[in-house]
Design an enzyme around this catalytic site. Structure first.
Site, PDB file in Angstrom:
ATOM      1  N   ASN A   9       9.042  -3.627   9.045  1.00 29.97           N
ATOM      2  CA  ASN A   9       7.966  -4.611   9.073  1.00 29.97           C
ATOM      3  C   ASN A   9       7.850  -5.137   7.645  1.00 29.97           C
ATOM      4  O   ASN A   9       7.407  -4.407   6.751  1.00 29.97           O
ATOM      5  CB  ASN A   9       6.650  -3.976   9.523  1.00 29.97           C
ATOM      6  CG  ASN A   9       5.508  -4.960   9.560  1.00 29.97           C
ATOM      7  OD1 ASN A   9       5.585  -6.063   9.030  1.00 29.97           O
ATOM      8  ND2 ASN A   9       4.405  -4.554  10.174  1.00 29.97           N
ATOM      9  N   ALA A  11       5.797  -6.888   6.240  1.00 32.54           N
ATOM     10  CA  ALA A  11       4.431  -6.918   5.713  1.00 32.54           C
ATOM     11  C   ALA A  11       3.983  -5.549   5.197  1.00 32.54           C
ATOM     12  O   ALA A  11       2.919  -5.422   4.594  1.00 32.54           O
ATOM     13  CB  ALA A  11       3.452  -7.404   6.791  1.00 32.54           C
ATOM     14  N   CYS A  12       4.796  -4.532   5.394  1.00 35.20           N
ATOM     15  CA  CYS A  12       4.450  -3.149   5.027  1.00 35.20           C
ATOM     16  C   CYS A  12       5.157  -2.753   3.732  1.00 35.20           C
ATOM     17  O   CYS A  12       6.384  -2.796   3.642  1.00 35.20           O
ATOM     18  CB  CYS A  12       4.866  -2.222   6.158  1.00 35.20           C
ATOM     19  SG  CYS A  12       4.772  -0.463   5.762  1.00 35.20           S
ATOM     20  N   GLY A  13       4.375  -2.341   2.738  1.00 37.28           N
ATOM     21  CA  GLY A  13       4.935  -1.927   1.458  1.00 37.28           C
ATOM     22  C   GLY A  13       5.875  -0.738   1.575  1.00 37.28           C
ATOM     23  O   GLY A  13       6.929  -0.705   0.930  1.00 37.28           O
ATOM     24  N   ARG A  16       9.096  -2.030   2.943  1.00 35.39           N
ATOM     25  CA  ARG A  16       9.842  -2.784   1.923  1.00 35.39           C
ATOM     26  C   ARG A  16      10.490  -1.847   0.905  1.00 35.39           C
ATOM     27  O   ARG A  16      11.640  -2.041   0.501  1.00 35.39           O
ATOM     28  CB  ARG A  16       8.924  -3.788   1.210  1.00 35.39           C
ATOM     29  CG  ARG A  16       8.509  -4.961   2.071  1.00 35.39           C
ATOM     30  CD  ARG A  16       7.826  -6.050   1.261  1.00 35.39           C
ATOM     31  NE  ARG A  16       6.697  -5.597   0.465  1.00 35.39           N
ATOM     32  CZ  ARG A  16       5.443  -5.538   0.887  1.00 35.39           C
ATOM     33  NH1 ARG A  16       5.133  -5.890   2.130  1.00 35.39           N
ATOM     34  NH2 ARG A  16       4.480  -5.123   0.083  1.00 35.39           N
TER      35      ARG A  16
END
Length: 143
Positions: A9, A11-13, A16
């Site tokens: 995802n 949007a997820c740190g 990433r």
């Protein structure tokens, strides 16, 4: 080497950072943005089995309809929970990584290191400035 898959995802740190660690190892993984391309129930069942944990270990509570659906109730079977994840892919915790060394939910992101079939990596600085140091320990005891 393209035998590594990350259910990601962007949007997820944590997701990433996990992807950055995989790429830091010189691996370009297959990236499955599971909110856009959700796994089937059969794929989810296989992923859960590969982690060696139960379905509940892959459920995400924060920012999902988990509470609204009452998923903390033990009445829900694993099959029912899988159905909920299929209906609401945001319920799947991330990142989930599959490599030749195993499958795991990589929280924290450094957990991915034990799954990477590479020698010890040099340090990497995560988004938040934390430095990740690879111990070289891999699943199966190899380095």
């Amino acid at each position: 080497m393209n035998n590594v898959t990350i259910y990601h995802n962007p949007a997820c740190g944590t997701s990433r950072n996990t992807l950055a660690l995989i790429r830091h190892a010189g691996i370009e993984p297959t990236v499955v943005e599971y909110l856009k391309t959700p796994p089937s129930k059969e794929q989810l069942r296989d992923l859960v089995a590969a982690t060696g944990q139960g379905v509940r270990a892959l459920l995400r509570e924060k920012g999902t309809p988990y509470a609204e659906l009452g998923l903390d109730d033990p009445k829900w079977s694993d099959e029912q929970l899988l159905d909920f994840i299929v209906q609401h892919p945001i319920l799947m915790n991330r990142p989930l990584v599959v490599t030749p060394l195993g499958t795991a939910l990589c929280r924290p992101s450094e957990k991915v290191l034990e799954l990477l079939p590479v020698p010890t990596l040099p340090p990497l600085t995560k988004e938040d400035g934390e430095v990740v140091r690879d111990t070289g320990v891999r699943r199966g005891g190899g380095q």
